[in-house]
Design an enzyme around this catalytic site. Structure first.
Site, mmCIF file in Angstrom:
data_model
loop_
_atom_site.group_PDB
_atom_site.id
_atom_site.type_symbol
_atom_site.label_atom_id
_atom_site.label_comp_id
_atom_site.label_asym_id
_atom_site.label_seq_id
_atom_site.Cartn_x
_atom_site.Cartn_y
_atom_site.Cartn_z
ATOM 1 C CG ASN A 127 59.558 29.529 11.712
ATOM 2 O OD1 ASN A 127 59.113 28.401 11.876
ATOM 3 N ND2 ASN A 127 59.345 30.494 12.570
ATOM 4 C CD GLU A 222 53.286 25.888 20.811
ATOM 5 O OE1 GLU A 222 53.738 27.038 20.679
ATOM 6 O OE2 GLU A 222 53.058 25.379 21.925
ATOM 7 C CB CYS A 256 56.568 31.884 15.984
ATOM 8 S SG CYS A 256 57.545 31.061 17.238
ATOM 9 C CD GLU A 346 53.306 35.445 12.239
ATOM 10 O OE1 GLU A 346 52.405 34.742 11.777
ATOM 11 O OE2 GLU A 346 54.221 35.004 12.960
HETATM 12 P P1 NAD Z 1 51.834 26.993 7.653
HETATM 13 O O1 NAD Z 1 50.654 27.048 8.544
HETATM 14 O O2 NAD Z 1 51.699 27.491 6.269
HETATM 15 O O3 NAD Z 1 52.354 25.466 7.478
HETATM 16 C C1 NAD Z 1 52.683 24.647 8.590
HETATM 17 C C2 NAD Z 1 52.509 23.190 8.210
HETATM 18 O O4 NAD Z 1 51.153 22.956 7.848
HETATM 19 C C3 NAD Z 1 53.372 22.732 7.037
HETATM 20 O O5 NAD Z 1 53.900 21.457 7.361
HETATM 21 C C4 NAD Z 1 52.391 22.633 5.884
HETATM 22 O O6 NAD Z 1 52.716 21.631 4.961
HETATM 23 C C5 NAD Z 1 51.080 22.306 6.582
HETATM 24 N N1 NAD Z 1 49.907 22.828 5.869
HETATM 25 C C6 NAD Z 1 49.838 23.949 5.107
HETATM 26 N N2 NAD Z 1 48.592 24.119 4.618
HETATM 27 C C7 NAD Z 1 47.863 23.081 5.087
HETATM 28 C C8 NAD Z 1 46.499 22.675 4.933
HETATM 29 N N3 NAD Z 1 45.642 23.382 4.186
HETATM 30 N N4 NAD Z 1 46.086 21.568 5.571
HETATM 31 C C9 NAD Z 1 46.938 20.845 6.317
HETATM 32 N N5 NAD Z 1 48.237 21.166 6.506
HETATM 33 C C10 NAD Z 1 48.698 22.263 5.889
HETATM 34 O O7 NAD Z 1 52.977 27.704 8.455
HETATM 35 P P2 NAD Z 1 54.455 28.052 7.984
HETATM 36 O O8 NAD Z 1 54.370 29.066 6.886
HETATM 37 O O9 NAD Z 1 55.224 26.802 7.740
HETATM 38 O O10 NAD Z 1 55.051 28.718 9.306
HETATM 39 C C11 NAD Z 1 54.892 30.065 9.583
HETATM 40 C C12 NAD Z 1 53.835 30.275 10.634
HETATM 41 O O11 NAD Z 1 54.058 29.443 11.736
HETATM 42 C C13 NAD Z 1 53.873 31.698 11.189
HETATM 43 O O12 NAD Z 1 52.563 32.164 11.364
HETATM 44 C C14 NAD Z 1 54.559 31.526 12.540
HETATM 45 O O13 NAD Z 1 54.251 32.520 13.485
HETATM 46 C C15 NAD Z 1 54.064 30.192 12.945
HETATM 47 N N6 NAD Z 1 54.979 29.594 13.894
HETATM 48 C C16 NAD Z 1 54.584 29.397 15.171
HETATM 49 C C17 NAD Z 1 55.473 28.869 16.088
HETATM 50 C C18 NAD Z 1 55.109 28.616 17.514
HETATM 51 O O14 NAD Z 1 55.887 27.944 18.177
HETATM 52 N N7 NAD Z 1 54.011 29.111 18.014
HETATM 53 C C19 NAD Z 1 56.756 28.543 15.682
HETATM 54 C C20 NAD Z 1 57.118 28.757 14.365
HETATM 55 C C21 NAD Z 1 56.220 29.265 13.477
#
Ligand code: NAD
Length: 471
Positions: A127, A222, A256, A346
């Site tokens: 994002n 995070e 997020c 979410e």
């Molecule tokens: P996601 O958890 O689907 O993916 C994040 C990363 O994890 C990607 O690089 C992906 O390739 C990897 N990943 C996915 N599945 C995996 C698995 N089974 N094993 C290992 N790695 C895996 O998240 P997203 O859809 O990319 O981002 C959205 C989420 O992130 C939302 O929930 C949002 O709130 C959160 N977010 C948090 C922050 C923060 O700073 N706290 C910032 C941005 C987004």
């Protein structure tokens, strides 16, 4: 030596152990630890990012159709400010912190030293695909670690330019960027890292935590969640509506810390909705599809997930969409079903449920019955109400009378609590997060007090007095 271009462009998962071995050997050479080295690397990264500014903005437009103003303020500019701060402050951050030593430990000095963990792994989401990859990297390098980055495969243009910047700036035995999806992340997680920094959803966060536990690797998670936005009856409705609309619809709600839902005092629910409609029109025009300030939904799966939410309540504004463009207009919803996916998951998109409350304690209870959010917003001119909300609820961070802005102050650590995450970073907190705080006590050989050594000659009565007096 692994050829960096082969590994980085087309990660051969079998070569990951060798890449880690190279990083471990480089870390063991002690080169990453000096102030000079760290500063030079941060300066180099700054220069490479500045050189690629236009390509980064283009990539963010290609992945999310972000307006360049938004892309610069929330991603590129944000990272450059973090870099400048780290470069300026690093000598201060790296200094050992002297602490007092109790009298009964006479002839000694004590200090806390920040030492790098070693090899760090940074996994990013889609994002804010640039900021959320590079901001943690700044902390990792400032603290003297090596790093492997795994950008999100769902923002491919930003992933590609990020990998290019890393490749140009650093050799892979110091910093490497491995593009790809879940299989790359899984292959990396099998290895032993010394620190793992993950940004993403709570579900994947749990997988990361479990993988890290196999090696007892410390982690920062995070994560996200449903961040409430509480609106008191005693507020400036126009400014409140304007600031909520801005915070919610920036990046089309794919933030997020975007307000996930509004909890509003029932006395001001209707005027707030009317004012929010006005503000949406002011920001995005009569037809938001024509506005270049509104980003698009990242992919078809997320688009379809969001469209399904539209049936979980009544649409008070917006609700228009166009599948081909993954366009969804800024949408306000009322009469929402609290047990529906809209209020259980979410939202992460431009849909804002508005729920009224009868009393402040009822609103606080509503928040406390749910998992601890990443952010909490409260709009009120009544300081007692604000204090009560802050004191009686828990959230990763909070912002009063505005949205999102607490993330921008580098002096405020940013992170979650409970379901919204573990650990916090930005500014000096990033440096501390990626550093182990090593306690050091230095003793002189001058006097050697015989009392503590066996065979023990004094009773504990004497010892109790000594320990009491000399604290
Ligand atoms: P996601 O958890 O689907 O993916 C994040 C990363 O994890 C990607 O690089 C992906 O390739 C990897 N990943 C996915 N599945 C995996 C698995 N089974 N094993 C290992 N790695 C895996 O998240 P997203 O859809 O990319 O981002 C959205 C989420 O992130 C939302 O929930 C949002 O709130 C959160 N977010 C948090 C922050 C923060 O700073 N706290 C910032 C941005 C987004």
């Amino acid at each position: 030596m692994i050829s960096s271009s082969h590994l980085l462009e087309d990660p051969n998962l079998d070569q990951i152990p060798e890449l880690l071995a190279q990083q471990r050997s480089f870390f063991a050479s002690q080169q990453t630890k000096s102030l000079q080295f760290r500063k030079a690397q941060l300066e180099r990264l700054h220069q490479k990012i500045v050189e690629r500014e236009q390509e980064i903005l283009a990539a963010l437009h290609s992945d999310l159709r972000k307006h360049e103003f938004e892309a610069y303020s929330t991603e590129l500019g944000f990272v450059l400010v973090e870099l400048k701060k780290a470069i300026q402050q690093l000598p201060k951050w790296m200094k050992a912190q002297k602490v007092g030593t109790p009298l009964f430990l006479f002839n000694a000095g004590s200090e806390i030293r920040s030492e790098p963990y070693g090899l760090s792994l940074i996994i990013g989401p889609w994002n804010y695909p640039f900021q959320l990859l590079f901001a943690p990297l700044i902390g990792a390098l400032a603290a003297g670690n090596t790093a492997i980055l795994k950008p999100s495969e769902l923002a491919p243009a930003t992933s590609a330019i990020s990998a290019e910047i890393i490749r140009e700036a650093f050799p892979p035995h110091y910093v490497a960027c491995l593009e790809g999806g879940v299989s790359v992340a899984q292959a990396l997680l099998k290895e032993r890292f010394d620190y793992i920094f993950f940004t993403g959803g709570t579900k994947v966060g749990k997988i990361i935590y479990q993988a890290a536990a196999q090696h007892l690797t410390p982690v920062t998670l995070e994560l996200g969640g449903k961040s409430p936005c509480l609106v008191d009856r005693d507020t400036d409705l126009k400014a409140t509506a304007k600031r909520i609309v801005w915070g919610k619809f920036t990046n089309a709600g794919q933030t997020c810390i975007a307000p996930d839902y509004v909890l509003v005092d029932k006395a001001v629910k209707e005027p707030l909705i009317a004012e929010m409609k006005r503000q949406i029109k002011k920001a995005y025009g009569d037809n938001p599809q024509q506005s270049d300030s509104l980003a698009r939904i990242i992919n078809a799966a997320h688009f379809n997930r969001l469209i399904a939410y539209l049936k979980d309540g009544e649409i008070a504004a917006g609700g228009d969409y166009e599948e081909n463009e993954r366009y969804l207009s800024p949408t306000l919803m009322t009469e929402v079903d609290l047990d529906s996916p809209l209020m259980q998951e979410e939202i992460f998109g431009p849909i804002l449920p508005i729920i009224s409350y009868d009393s402040l304690p009822a609103a606080i209870e509503f928040i406390n019955q749910r998992p601890k959010p990443l952010a909490l917003y409260v709009f009120s001119k009544n300081d007692k109400h604000v204090e009560r909300v802050l004191a009686e609820t828990s959230a990763g961070g909070a912002c009063v009378n505005d949205t999102l802005l607490h993330i921008v102050n580098p002096n405020l650590p940013f992170g979650g609590v409970g379901d919204s995450g573990i650990g916090a970073y930005h500014g000096e907190s990033s440096f501390q997060l990626f550093s182990h705080q090593k306690s050091v006590l230095k003793r002189s050989f001058l006097i050697d007090d015989p009392v503590r050594y066996a065979p023990y000659k004094l009773g504990i009565k004497w010892l109790k007095k000594l320990m009491d007096w000399t604290l």
